[in-house]
Design an enzyme around this catalytic site. Structure first.
Site, PDB file in Angstrom:
ATOM      1  N   GLY A   1       2.355   2.084  10.587  1.00  9.68           N
ATOM      2  CA  GLY A   1       3.360   3.143  10.427  1.00  9.68           C
ATOM      3  C   GLY A   1       4.089   3.508  11.704  1.00  9.68           C
TER       4      GLY A   1
ATOM      5  N   HIS B   1      -9.554   1.577   4.822  1.00 13.55           N
ATOM      6  CA  HIS B   1      -8.269   1.696   5.520  1.00 13.55           C
ATOM      7  C   HIS B   1      -8.442   2.647   6.704  1.00 13.55           C
ATOM      8  CE1 HIS B   1      -4.142   2.756   6.425  1.00 13.55           C
ATOM      9  NE2 HIS B   1      -3.808   1.622   5.836  1.00 13.55           N
TER      10      HIS B   1
ATOM     11  N   SER C   1       3.103  -2.311  10.265  1.00 12.23           N
ATOM     12  CA  SER C   1       4.553  -2.401  10.478  1.00 12.23           C
ATOM     13  C   SER C   1       5.134  -3.767  10.098  1.00 12.23           C
ATOM     14  CB  SER C   1       4.917  -2.024  11.915  1.00 12.23           C
ATOM     15  OG  SER C   1       4.579  -0.666  12.158  1.00 12.23           O
TER      16      SER C   1
ATOM     17  N   ASN D   1       0.883  -1.172   0.000  1.00 12.78           N
ATOM     18  CA  ASN D   1       0.000   0.000   0.000  1.00 12.78           C
ATOM     19  C   ASN D   1       0.918   1.219   0.000  1.00 12.78           C
ATOM     20  OD1 ASN D   1      -1.747   2.084   0.530  1.00 12.78           O
ATOM     21  ND2 ASN D   1      -2.273   1.426   2.613  1.00 12.78           N
ATOM     22  N   TRP D   2       1.032   1.824  -1.175  1.00 12.26           N
ATOM     23  CA  TRP D   2       1.977   2.952  -1.302  1.00 12.26           C
ATOM     24  C   TRP D   2       1.458   4.228  -0.648  1.00 12.26           C
ATOM     25  CZ3 TRP D   2       4.005   2.723  -7.082  1.00 12.26           C
ATOM     26  CH2 TRP D   2       4.959   1.690  -7.166  1.00 12.26           C
TER      27      TRP D   2
ATOM     28  N   GLY E   1       2.619  -1.155   4.185  1.00 12.13           N
ATOM     29  CA  GLY E   1       2.783   0.244   3.804  1.00 12.13           C
ATOM     30  C   GLY E   1       4.255   0.569   3.557  1.00 12.13           C
ATOM     31  N   GLY E   2       4.881   1.169   4.554  1.00 13.11           N
ATOM     32  CA  GLY E   2       6.258   1.685   4.431  1.00 13.11           C
ATOM     33  C   GLY E   2       7.230   0.725   3.753  1.00 13.11           C
TER      34      GLY E   2
ATOM     35  N   GLU F   1      -6.705   4.964   7.812  1.00 10.29           N
ATOM     36  CA  GLU F   1      -6.415   6.383   7.525  1.00 10.29           C
ATOM     37  C   GLU F   1      -7.627   7.044   6.868  1.00 10.29           C
ATOM     38  OE1 GLU F   1      -2.745   5.680   5.436  1.00 10.29           O
ATOM     39  OE2 GLU F   1      -1.854   5.027   7.333  1.00 10.29           O
TER      40      GLU F   1
ATOM     41  N   GLU G   1      -5.782  -4.908  10.495  1.00 10.05           N
ATOM     42  CA  GLU G   1      -4.733  -3.918  10.716  1.00 10.05           C
ATOM     43  C   GLU G   1      -5.006  -3.136  12.003  1.00 10.05           C
ATOM     44  OE1 GLU G   1      -2.566  -2.719   6.886  1.00 10.05           O
ATOM     45  OE2 GLU G   1      -4.289  -1.412   7.076  1.00 10.05           O
TER      46      GLU G   1
HETATM   47  P1  PGA Z   1       2.681   0.128   7.500  1.00  9.57           P
HETATM   48  O1  PGA Z   1       1.240   0.425   6.908  1.00  9.57           O
HETATM   49  O2  PGA Z   1       3.156  -1.175   6.916  1.00  9.57           O
HETATM   50  O3  PGA Z   1       3.538   1.282   7.082  1.00  9.57           O
HETATM   51  O4  PGA Z   1       2.525   0.031   8.986  1.00  9.57           O
HETATM   52  C1  PGA Z   1       0.323  -0.620   6.737  1.00  9.57           C
HETATM   53  C2  PGA Z   1      -0.946  -0.109   6.125  1.00  9.57           C
HETATM   54  O5  PGA Z   1      -1.343   1.028   6.412  1.00  9.57           O
HETATM   55  O6  PGA Z   1      -1.588  -0.809   5.328  1.00  9.57           O
END
Ligand code: PGA
Length: 252
Positions: A172, A94, A212, A9-10, A233-234, A96, A166
Protein backbone atom coordinates in the site's frame (compact mmCIF):
# COMPACT_ATOMS: atom_id res chain seq x y z
CA UNK A 1 4.91 -26.30 -14.44
CA UNK A 2 3.34 -24.15 -11.74
CA UNK A 3 0.20 -22.33 -12.77
CA UNK A 4 0.51 -18.67 -11.81
CA UNK A 5 -2.16 -17.23 -9.55
CA UNK A 6 -3.17 -13.58 -9.47
CA UNK A 7 -5.29 -12.86 -6.40
CA UNK A 8 -6.95 -9.56 -5.60
CA UNK A 9 -7.13 -8.69 -1.92
CA UNK A 10 -9.94 -6.19 -1.51
CA UNK A 11 -9.22 -5.72 2.21
CA UNK A 12 -12.01 -3.71 3.88
CA UNK A 13 -13.29 -2.03 0.74
CA UNK A 14 -16.53 -1.83 -1.29
CA UNK A 15 -20.24 -1.64 -0.55
CA UNK A 16 -22.65 -4.18 -2.04
CA UNK A 17 -23.43 -1.86 -4.98
CA UNK A 18 -19.75 -1.53 -5.73
CA UNK A 19 -19.29 -5.30 -5.58
CA UNK A 20 -22.17 -5.83 -8.02
CA UNK A 21 -20.87 -3.21 -10.40
CA UNK A 22 -17.36 -4.77 -10.34
CA UNK A 23 -18.80 -8.21 -11.08
CA UNK A 24 -21.09 -6.98 -13.87
CA UNK A 25 -18.14 -5.28 -15.52
CA UNK A 26 -15.87 -8.29 -15.25
CA UNK A 27 -18.47 -10.79 -16.50
CA UNK A 28 -18.58 -9.05 -19.87
CA UNK A 29 -14.92 -9.78 -20.41
CA UNK A 30 -12.89 -12.76 -21.54
CA UNK A 31 -10.87 -14.10 -18.58
CA UNK A 32 -7.79 -16.12 -19.53
CA UNK A 33 -7.58 -19.65 -18.14
CA UNK A 34 -3.80 -20.07 -18.53
CA UNK A 35 -3.53 -18.55 -15.07
CA UNK A 36 -5.63 -18.80 -11.95
CA UNK A 37 -7.35 -15.65 -10.81
CA UNK A 38 -9.14 -14.99 -7.55
CA UNK A 39 -10.78 -12.23 -5.58
CA UNK A 40 -10.34 -12.29 -1.81
CA UNK A 41 -13.23 -10.28 -0.46
CA UNK A 42 -14.72 -9.33 2.91
CA UNK A 43 -16.61 -12.38 4.17
CA UNK A 44 -20.03 -10.69 3.86
CA UNK A 45 -19.64 -10.77 0.05
CA UNK A 46 -18.25 -14.28 -0.43
CA UNK A 47 -21.56 -15.98 -1.04
CA UNK A 48 -22.65 -13.38 -3.58
CA UNK A 49 -19.30 -13.52 -5.37
CA UNK A 50 -19.40 -17.32 -5.58
CA UNK A 51 -22.84 -17.13 -7.17
CA UNK A 52 -22.08 -14.26 -9.57
CA UNK A 53 -18.69 -15.54 -10.70
CA UNK A 54 -19.66 -19.18 -11.15
CA UNK A 55 -19.62 -18.96 -14.94
CA UNK A 56 -16.20 -17.34 -14.98
CA UNK A 57 -12.80 -18.87 -14.18
CA UNK A 58 -12.38 -16.38 -11.31
CA UNK A 59 -12.18 -18.05 -7.91
CA UNK A 60 -13.18 -16.60 -4.59
CA UNK A 61 -11.12 -16.25 -1.44
CA UNK A 62 -11.61 -15.09 2.15
CA UNK A 63 -9.14 -12.80 3.91
CA UNK A 64 -9.04 -14.56 7.27
CA UNK A 65 -10.47 -17.57 9.09
CA UNK A 66 -10.54 -18.99 12.63
CA UNK A 67 -8.74 -22.24 13.38
CA UNK A 68 -11.64 -23.77 15.33
CA UNK A 69 -14.41 -25.33 13.29
CA UNK A 70 -17.22 -23.72 15.35
CA UNK A 71 -17.88 -22.44 18.84
CA UNK A 72 -18.25 -19.41 21.09
CA UNK A 73 -15.99 -17.07 19.09
CA UNK A 74 -18.08 -13.98 18.49
CA UNK A 75 -17.26 -12.26 15.24
CA UNK A 76 -15.20 -15.09 13.79
CA UNK A 77 -15.72 -17.26 10.72
CA UNK A 78 -14.76 -20.96 10.60
CA UNK A 79 -13.34 -23.09 7.79
CA UNK A 80 -16.54 -25.22 7.47
CA UNK A 81 -18.53 -22.02 6.88
CA UNK A 82 -16.26 -20.95 4.06
CA UNK A 83 -16.23 -24.48 2.65
CA UNK A 84 -20.04 -24.61 2.71
CA UNK A 85 -20.10 -21.49 0.48
CA UNK A 86 -17.69 -23.14 -1.96
CA UNK A 87 -14.94 -20.62 -1.19
CA UNK A 88 -11.69 -21.63 -2.88
CA UNK A 89 -8.91 -19.75 -1.06
CA UNK A 90 -8.20 -18.06 2.23
CA UNK A 91 -5.45 -15.56 2.98
CA UNK A 92 -3.65 -16.38 6.23
CA UNK A 93 -1.19 -14.22 8.15
CA UNK A 94 -1.49 -11.04 6.11
CA UNK A 95 0.84 -8.44 7.63
CA UNK A 96 -2.15 -6.19 8.45
CA UNK A 97 -3.59 -9.01 10.56
CA UNK A 98 -0.21 -9.58 12.16
CA UNK A 99 0.20 -5.85 12.88
CA UNK A 100 -3.34 -4.85 13.95
CA UNK A 101 -5.15 -8.02 15.04
CA UNK A 102 -2.61 -9.98 17.03
CA UNK A 103 -1.92 -12.64 14.40
CA UNK A 104 1.24 -14.54 15.33
CA UNK A 105 3.29 -17.32 13.76
CA UNK A 106 1.45 -19.70 16.12
CA UNK A 107 -2.06 -18.63 15.08
CA UNK A 108 -0.95 -18.68 11.44
CA UNK A 109 0.17 -22.28 11.92
CA UNK A 110 -3.14 -23.28 13.54
CA UNK A 111 -5.09 -21.65 10.71
CA UNK A 112 -2.95 -23.26 8.01
CA UNK A 113 -3.55 -26.70 9.52
CA UNK A 114 -7.30 -26.09 9.91
CA UNK A 115 -7.58 -24.95 6.28
CA UNK A 116 -5.57 -27.89 4.96
CA UNK A 117 -8.10 -30.25 6.54
CA UNK A 118 -10.68 -28.79 4.14
CA UNK A 119 -10.86 -28.36 0.39
CA UNK A 120 -9.79 -24.70 0.62
CA UNK A 121 -6.29 -23.61 -0.33
CA UNK A 122 -4.37 -21.28 1.99
CA UNK A 123 -2.47 -18.23 0.71
CA UNK A 124 0.06 -17.76 3.48
CA UNK A 125 1.70 -14.32 3.74
CA UNK A 126 5.25 -13.75 4.93
CA UNK A 127 7.54 -10.75 4.70
CA UNK A 128 9.87 -8.42 6.52
CA UNK A 129 9.37 -4.88 7.84
CA UNK A 130 11.59 -2.02 6.67
CA UNK A 131 13.49 -2.17 9.94
CA UNK A 132 14.21 -5.85 9.43
CA UNK A 133 15.30 -5.27 5.83
CA UNK A 134 17.65 -2.51 6.90
CA UNK A 135 19.17 -4.87 9.45
CA UNK A 136 19.71 -7.44 6.68
CA UNK A 137 17.21 -9.79 8.28
CA UNK A 138 14.97 -10.32 5.24
CA UNK A 139 15.91 -13.96 4.64
CA UNK A 140 15.96 -14.76 8.35
CA UNK A 141 12.42 -13.39 8.83
CA UNK A 142 11.01 -15.09 5.74
CA UNK A 143 12.68 -18.35 6.78
CA UNK A 144 11.33 -18.17 10.32
CA UNK A 145 7.80 -17.29 9.24
CA UNK A 146 7.78 -20.13 6.71
CA UNK A 147 9.13 -22.70 9.16
CA UNK A 148 6.61 -21.72 11.85
CA UNK A 149 3.64 -21.45 9.48
CA UNK A 150 4.10 -25.01 8.21
CA UNK A 151 5.17 -26.76 11.40
CA UNK A 152 3.47 -30.16 11.42
CA UNK A 153 2.25 -29.82 7.82
CA UNK A 154 2.96 -32.98 5.81
CA UNK A 155 4.58 -32.91 2.36
CA UNK A 156 1.41 -34.04 0.60
CA UNK A 157 -0.59 -31.15 2.17
CA UNK A 158 2.19 -28.67 1.54
CA UNK A 159 1.78 -29.11 -2.21
CA UNK A 160 -1.60 -27.34 -1.97
CA UNK A 161 -0.23 -24.25 -0.26
CA UNK A 162 0.31 -20.88 -1.92
CA UNK A 163 2.84 -18.57 -0.24
CA UNK A 164 2.74 -14.81 -0.76
CA UNK A 165 6.01 -13.02 -0.18
CA UNK A 166 4.89 -9.53 0.81
CA UNK A 167 7.50 -7.15 2.23
CA UNK A 168 5.54 -5.09 4.76
CA UNK A 169 7.13 -1.83 3.59
CA UNK A 170 5.89 -2.40 0.05
CA UNK A 171 2.22 -2.91 0.96
CA UNK A 172 0.00 0.00 0.00
CA UNK A 173 2.97 2.35 -0.24
CA UNK A 174 3.51 2.52 -3.99
CA UNK A 175 7.05 1.42 -3.18
CA UNK A 176 7.25 -2.06 -4.65
CA UNK A 177 10.25 -4.35 -4.22
CA UNK A 178 12.44 -4.57 -7.30
CA UNK A 179 11.80 -7.72 -9.30
CA UNK A 180 15.37 -8.78 -8.51
CA UNK A 181 14.84 -8.46 -4.73
CA UNK A 182 11.47 -10.21 -4.93
CA UNK A 183 13.00 -13.04 -6.98
CA UNK A 184 15.87 -13.39 -4.51
CA UNK A 185 13.53 -13.81 -1.52
CA UNK A 186 11.11 -16.16 -3.31
CA UNK A 187 14.07 -18.29 -4.40
CA UNK A 188 15.28 -18.31 -0.81
CA UNK A 189 11.81 -19.41 0.40
CA UNK A 190 11.84 -22.23 -2.16
CA UNK A 191 15.19 -23.30 -0.74
CA UNK A 192 13.71 -23.37 2.77
CA UNK A 193 10.87 -25.60 1.48
CA UNK A 194 13.39 -27.92 -0.19
CA UNK A 195 15.19 -28.20 3.13
CA UNK A 196 11.98 -28.74 5.14
CA UNK A 197 10.42 -31.15 2.64
CA UNK A 198 12.20 -32.02 -0.60
CA UNK A 199 12.90 -30.39 -3.94
CA UNK A 200 9.83 -31.92 -5.56
CA UNK A 201 7.55 -30.20 -3.01
CA UNK A 202 9.59 -26.98 -3.18
CA UNK A 203 9.20 -26.90 -6.96
CA UNK A 204 5.48 -27.53 -6.70
CA UNK A 205 4.50 -24.79 -4.22
CA UNK A 206 3.42 -21.52 -5.80
CA UNK A 207 4.99 -18.36 -4.40
CA UNK A 208 3.42 -15.01 -5.21
CA UNK A 209 4.90 -11.57 -4.79
CA UNK A 210 2.75 -8.86 -3.19
CA UNK A 211 3.28 -5.20 -2.36
CA UNK A 212 2.27 -2.32 -4.65
CA UNK A 213 1.77 -4.57 -7.68
CA UNK A 214 0.05 -2.72 -10.55
CA UNK A 215 -0.86 -3.41 -14.18
CA UNK A 216 2.32 -1.48 -15.06
CA UNK A 217 4.80 -3.57 -13.06
CA UNK A 218 3.17 -7.02 -12.78
CA UNK A 219 4.90 -8.47 -15.87
CA UNK A 220 8.33 -7.82 -14.34
CA UNK A 221 7.46 -10.08 -11.40
CA UNK A 222 5.80 -12.77 -13.49
CA UNK A 223 8.95 -13.08 -15.60
CA UNK A 224 10.98 -14.16 -12.58
CA UNK A 225 11.65 -17.90 -12.40
CA UNK A 226 10.49 -18.34 -8.78
CA UNK A 227 7.54 -15.90 -8.76
CA UNK A 228 4.23 -17.57 -9.61
CA UNK A 229 1.78 -14.71 -9.52
CA UNK A 230 0.82 -11.80 -7.34
CA UNK A 231 -1.31 -10.86 -4.37
CA UNK A 232 -2.68 -7.43 -5.21
CA UNK A 233 -4.42 -4.95 -2.92
CA UNK A 234 -5.16 -1.44 -4.22
CA UNK A 235 -4.81 -2.26 -7.92
CA UNK A 236 -7.37 -5.09 -7.68
CA UNK A 237 -10.23 -2.79 -6.68
CA UNK A 238 -10.96 -1.49 -10.17
CA UNK A 239 -12.23 -4.08 -12.67
CA UNK A 240 -10.15 -2.77 -15.60
CA UNK A 241 -6.99 -2.79 -13.57
CA UNK A 242 -7.76 -6.31 -12.22
CA UNK A 243 -8.39 -7.53 -15.77
CA UNK A 244 -5.17 -6.03 -17.08
CA UNK A 245 -3.26 -7.94 -14.43
CA UNK A 246 -4.92 -11.30 -15.08
CA UNK A 247 -4.12 -10.79 -18.76
CA UNK A 248 -0.51 -9.82 -18.14
CA UNK A 249 0.80 -13.28 -19.03
CA UNK A 250 -1.17 -13.47 -22.28
CA UNK A 251 0.18 -10.09 -23.28
CA UNK A 252 3.73 -10.97 -22.21
P1 PGA B 1 -1.11 -3.48 -2.19
O1 PGA B 1 -1.49 -4.56 -1.10
O2 PGA B 1 -1.13 -4.15 -3.54
O3 PGA B 1 -2.14 -2.40 -2.08
O4 PGA B 1 0.27 -2.99 -1.86
C1 PGA B 1 -1.00 -5.87 -1.22
C2 PGA B 1 -1.53 -6.73 -0.11
O5 PGA B 1 -1.70 -6.23 1.01
O6 PGA B 1 -1.80 -7.92 -0.31
Amino acid sequence: MRKPIIAGNWKMHKTIDEVISFVNHIKEEEIPSNIESAICAPSVYLSLLKEKLQETPIRVGAQNVHWEKAGAFTGEVGVPMLASLGVDYVIIGHSERRAYFGETDETVNKKVKAVLESTLLPIVCVGETMDEREQDKTAQIAGKQVRKAFEGVQAEEMRRVVIAYEPVWAIGTGRSATEKDAQEVTEYIRGVLAHLYNSEVANHVRIQYGGSVTPENIALYLEQPDIDGALVGGASLHPDSFLQMVRAIEMG
